[in-house]
Motif scaffolding. Structure first.
Motif, PDB file in Angstrom:
ATOM      1  N   ARG A   1       0.850  -1.187   0.000  1.00 37.95           N
ATOM      2  CA  ARG A   1       0.000   0.000   0.000  1.00 37.95           C
ATOM      3  C   ARG A   1       0.886   1.236   0.000  1.00 37.95           C
ATOM      4  O   ARG A   1       1.887   1.297   0.721  1.00 37.95           O
ATOM      5  N   GLU A   2       0.500   2.232  -0.796  1.00 39.92           N
ATOM      6  CA  GLU A   2       1.330   3.437  -0.910  1.00 39.92           C
ATOM      7  C   GLU A   2       0.492   4.692  -0.677  1.00 39.92           C
ATOM      8  O   GLU A   2      -0.705   4.743  -0.990  1.00 39.92           O
ATOM      9  N   PHE A   3       1.144   5.692  -0.161  1.00 43.79           N
ATOM     10  CA  PHE A   3       0.532   6.994   0.078  1.00 43.79           C
ATOM     11  C   PHE A   3       0.232   7.673  -1.255  1.00 43.79           C
ATOM     12  O   PHE A   3       1.038   7.633  -2.188  1.00 43.79           O
ATOM     13  N   VAL A   4      -0.936   8.302  -1.333  1.00 46.14           N
ATOM     14  CA  VAL A   4      -1.319   9.054  -2.539  1.00 46.14           C
ATOM     15  C   VAL A   4      -1.408  10.549  -2.242  1.00 46.14           C
ATOM     16  O   VAL A   4      -0.768  11.360  -2.910  1.00 46.14           O
ATOM     17  N   ALA A   5      -2.223  10.916  -1.249  1.00 47.04           N
ATOM     18  CA  ALA A   5      -2.434  12.325  -0.959  1.00 47.04           C
ATOM     19  C   ALA A   5      -3.003  12.474   0.451  1.00 47.04           C
ATOM     20  O   ALA A   5      -3.613  11.542   0.982  1.00 47.04           O
ATOM     21  N   ALA A   6      -2.800  13.657   1.037  1.00 44.13           N
ATOM     22  CA  ALA A   6      -3.346  13.937   2.362  1.00 44.13           C
ATOM     23  C   ALA A   6      -3.715  15.410   2.455  1.00 44.13           C
ATOM     24  O   ALA A   6      -3.171  16.250   1.723  1.00 44.13           O
ATOM     25  N   ILE A   7      -4.628  15.705   3.373  1.00 42.96           N
ATOM     26  CA  ILE A   7      -5.086  17.078   3.549  1.00 42.96           C
ATOM     27  C   ILE A   7      -5.352  17.315   5.028  1.00 42.96           C
ATOM     28  O   ILE A   7      -5.914  16.469   5.734  1.00 42.96           O
ATOM     29  N   ARG A   8      -4.926  18.471   5.514  1.00 41.03           N
ATOM     30  CA  ARG A   8      -5.157  18.818   6.906  1.00 41.03           C
ATOM     31  C   ARG A   8      -6.572  19.357   7.103  1.00 41.03           C
ATOM     32  O   ARG A   8      -7.272  19.659   6.154  1.00 41.03           O
ATOM     33  N   GLY A   9      -6.970  19.474   8.369  1.00 36.67           N
ATOM     34  CA  GLY A   9      -8.335  19.847   8.688  1.00 36.67           C
ATOM     35  C   GLY A   9      -8.790  21.150   8.070  1.00 36.67           C
ATOM     36  O   GLY A   9      -9.935  21.286   7.629  1.00 36.67           O
ATOM     37  N   SER A  10      -7.880  22.120   8.017  1.00 42.98           N
ATOM     38  CA  SER A  10      -8.226  23.429   7.469  1.00 42.98           C
ATOM     39  C   SER A  10      -8.293  23.423   5.945  1.00 42.98           C
ATOM     40  O   SER A  10      -8.758  24.383   5.345  1.00 42.98           O
ATOM     41  N   GLY A  11      -7.827  22.352   5.345  1.00 37.69           N
ATOM     42  CA  GLY A  11      -7.795  22.266   3.879  1.00 37.69           C
ATOM     43  C   GLY A  11      -6.434  22.575   3.280  1.00 37.69           C
ATOM     44  O   GLY A  11      -6.194  22.323   2.099  1.00 37.69           O
ATOM     45  N   VAL A  12      -5.574  23.155   4.095  1.00 33.27           N
ATOM     46  CA  VAL A  12      -4.207  23.407   3.661  1.00 33.27           C
ATOM     47  C   VAL A  12      -3.248  23.102   4.804  1.00 33.27           C
ATOM     48  O   VAL A  12      -3.625  23.258   5.966  1.00 33.27           O
ATOM     49  N   PRO A  13      -2.038  22.665   4.505  1.00 28.96           N
ATOM     50  CA  PRO A  13      -1.588  22.331   3.159  1.00 28.96           C
ATOM     51  C   PRO A  13      -2.101  20.960   2.714  1.00 28.96           C
ATOM     52  O   PRO A  13      -2.718  20.232   3.499  1.00 28.96           O
ATOM     53  N   THR A  14      -1.827  20.663   1.464  1.00 28.99           N
ATOM     54  CA  THR A  14      -2.090  19.347   0.912  1.00 28.99           C
ATOM     55  C   THR A  14      -0.758  18.707   0.529  1.00 28.99           C
ATOM     56  O   THR A  14       0.240  19.396   0.314  1.00 28.99           O
ATOM     57  N   TYR A  15      -0.776  17.396   0.460  1.00 28.96           N
ATOM     58  CA  TYR A  15       0.435  16.638   0.205  1.00 28.96           C
ATOM     59  C   TYR A  15       0.130  15.585  -0.855  1.00 28.96           C
ATOM     60  O   TYR A  15      -0.947  14.989  -0.839  1.00 28.96           O
ATOM     61  N   TYR A  16       1.091  15.342  -1.731  1.00 21.80           N
ATOM     62  CA  TYR A  16       0.904  14.372  -2.805  1.00 21.80           C
ATOM     63  C   TYR A  16       2.164  13.547  -3.006  1.00 21.80           C
ATOM     64  O   TYR A  16       3.275  14.034  -2.809  1.00 21.80           O
ATOM     65  N   SER A  17       1.970  12.326  -3.447  1.00 19.49           N
ATOM     66  CA  SER A  17       3.109  11.542  -3.881  1.00 19.49           C
ATOM     67  C   SER A  17       3.576  12.073  -5.229  1.00 19.49           C
ATOM     68  O   SER A  17       2.797  12.683  -5.983  1.00 19.49           O
ATOM     69  N   ASP A  18       4.825  11.863  -5.525  1.00 16.98           N
ATOM     70  CA  ASP A  18       5.365  12.351  -6.793  1.00 16.98           C
ATOM     71  C   ASP A  18       4.635  11.744  -7.987  1.00 16.98           C
ATOM     72  O   ASP A  18       4.496  12.383  -9.035  1.00 16.98           O
ATOM     73  N   SER A  19       4.145  10.528  -7.840  1.00 17.76           N
ATOM     74  CA  SER A  19       3.528   9.834  -8.965  1.00 17.76           C
ATOM     75  C   SER A  19       2.172  10.430  -9.358  1.00 17.76           C
ATOM     76  O   SER A  19       1.710  10.193 -10.478  1.00 17.76           O
ATOM     77  N   VAL A  20       1.544  11.191  -8.475  1.00 17.56           N
ATOM     78  CA  VAL A  20       0.223  11.739  -8.790  1.00 17.56           C
ATOM     79  C   VAL A  20       0.209  13.266  -8.805  1.00 17.56           C
ATOM     80  O   VAL A  20      -0.801  13.868  -9.203  1.00 17.56           O
ATOM     81  N   LYS A  21       1.289  13.889  -8.373  1.00 17.92           N
ATOM     82  CA  LYS A  21       1.336  15.349  -8.291  1.00 17.92           C
ATOM     83  C   LYS A  21       1.055  15.963  -9.656  1.00 17.92           C
ATOM     84  O   LYS A  21       1.614  15.546 -10.670  1.00 17.92           O
ATOM     85  N   GLY A  22       0.163  16.939  -9.676  1.00 17.00           N
ATOM     86  CA  GLY A  22      -0.197  17.593 -10.926  1.00 17.00           C
ATOM     87  C   GLY A  22      -1.361  16.942 -11.650  1.00 17.00           C
ATOM     88  O   GLY A  22      -1.926  17.530 -12.570  1.00 17.00           O
ATOM     89  N   ARG A  23      -1.723  15.731 -11.238  1.00 15.38           N
ATOM     90  CA  ARG A  23      -2.858  15.028 -11.868  1.00 15.38           C
ATOM     91  C   ARG A  23      -4.014  14.827 -10.902  1.00 15.38           C
ATOM     92  O   ARG A  23      -5.171  14.831 -11.320  1.00 15.38           O
ATOM     93  N   PHE A  24      -3.706  14.625  -9.636  1.00 13.38           N
ATOM     94  CA  PHE A  24      -4.730  14.373  -8.617  1.00 13.38           C
ATOM     95  C   PHE A  24      -4.859  15.603  -7.719  1.00 13.38           C
ATOM     96  O   PHE A  24      -3.872  16.295  -7.456  1.00 13.38           O
ATOM     97  N   THR A  25      -6.072  15.826  -7.221  1.00 15.28           N
ATOM     98  CA  THR A  25      -6.321  16.911  -6.280  1.00 15.28           C
ATOM     99  C   THR A  25      -7.155  16.383  -5.123  1.00 15.28           C
ATOM    100  O   THR A  25      -8.234  15.816  -5.333  1.00 15.28           O
ATOM    101  N   ILE A  26      -6.656  16.600  -3.910  1.00 16.70           N
ATOM    102  CA  ILE A  26      -7.403  16.215  -2.723  1.00 16.70           C
ATOM    103  C   ILE A  26      -8.090  17.445  -2.151  1.00 16.70           C
ATOM    104  O   ILE A  26      -7.533  18.551  -2.170  1.00 16.70           O
ATOM    105  N   SER A  27      -9.300  17.262  -1.661  1.00 15.33           N
ATOM    106  CA  SER A  27     -10.041  18.358  -1.045  1.00 15.33           C
ATOM    107  C   SER A  27     -10.949  17.765   0.033  1.00 15.33           C
ATOM    108  O   SER A  27     -11.068  16.540   0.151  1.00 15.33           O
ATOM    109  N   ARG A  28     -11.573  18.647   0.819  1.00 13.43           N
ATOM    110  CA  ARG A  28     -12.476  18.150   1.846  1.00 13.43           C
ATOM    111  C   ARG A  28     -13.596  19.143   2.093  1.00 13.43           C
ATOM    112  O   ARG A  28     -13.444  20.348   1.849  1.00 13.43           O
ATOM    113  N   ASP A  29     -14.702  18.610   2.588  1.00 11.56           N
ATOM    114  CA  ASP A  29     -15.875  19.390   2.957  1.00 11.56           C
ATOM    115  C   ASP A  29     -16.166  19.037   4.405  1.00 11.56           C
ATOM    116  O   ASP A  29     -16.805  18.013   4.688  1.00 11.56           O
ATOM    117  N   ASN A  30     -15.699  19.862   5.326  1.00 13.29           N
ATOM    118  CA  ASN A  30     -15.842  19.537   6.741  1.00 13.29           C
ATOM    119  C   ASN A  30     -17.298  19.553   7.205  1.00 13.29           C
ATOM    120  O   ASN A  30     -17.658  18.840   8.145  1.00 13.29           O
TER     121      ASN A  30
END
Length: 121
Positions: free
Chosen positions: A45-74
């Motif tokens: 299993r590998e990490f893809v993306a993460a997001i903090r409670g406030s919505g920023v910052p976001t984190y991405y693996s190099d393999s998906v950066k620029g193609r995937f976007t993580i977001s949240r609706d609290n």
């Protein structure tokens, strides 16, 4: 306890898009980190993306950066993963994960059951 339910997986051709959703229920906390991991057959299993409670910052693996976007609706305890320009190597079971607002790395406390994403060439 927190329950996580993913949805939105499916089959798509290379270059296509999918949007995954993860709904959290139970003792949720809007400050918690929400993340996406994936596991392909025969691979760890590998990490893809993460997001903090406030919505920023976001984190991405190099393999998906620029193609995937993580977001949240609290307000609705939901995290999303918008996946564009999908490649066959993105095929995997995608898991939602949830943990207190510490490092995005290390163990996560709660996991969903996973949703399958299949990208054909």
């Amino acid at each position: 306890q927190v329950q996580l339910v993913e949805s939105g997986g499916g089959s798509v051709q290379a270059g296509g898009s999918l949007r995954l959703s993860c709904v959290a229920s139970g003792r949720t906390d809007s400050t918690y980190i929400m993340a996406w991991f994936r596991q392909a057959p025969g691979k760890e299993r590998e990490f893809v993306a993460a997001i903090r409670g406030s919505g920023v910052p976001t984190y991405y693996s190099d393999s998906v950066k620029g193609r995937f976007t993580i977001s949240r609706d609290n307000a609705n305890n939901t995290a999303f993963l918008q996946m564009n320009s999908l490649k066959p190597e993105d095929s995997a079971v995608y898991y939602c994960a949830y943990k207190p607002p510490k490092s995005i790395y290390g163990p996560y406390d709660y996991w969903g059951q996973g949703t399958q994403v299949t990208v054909s060439s």
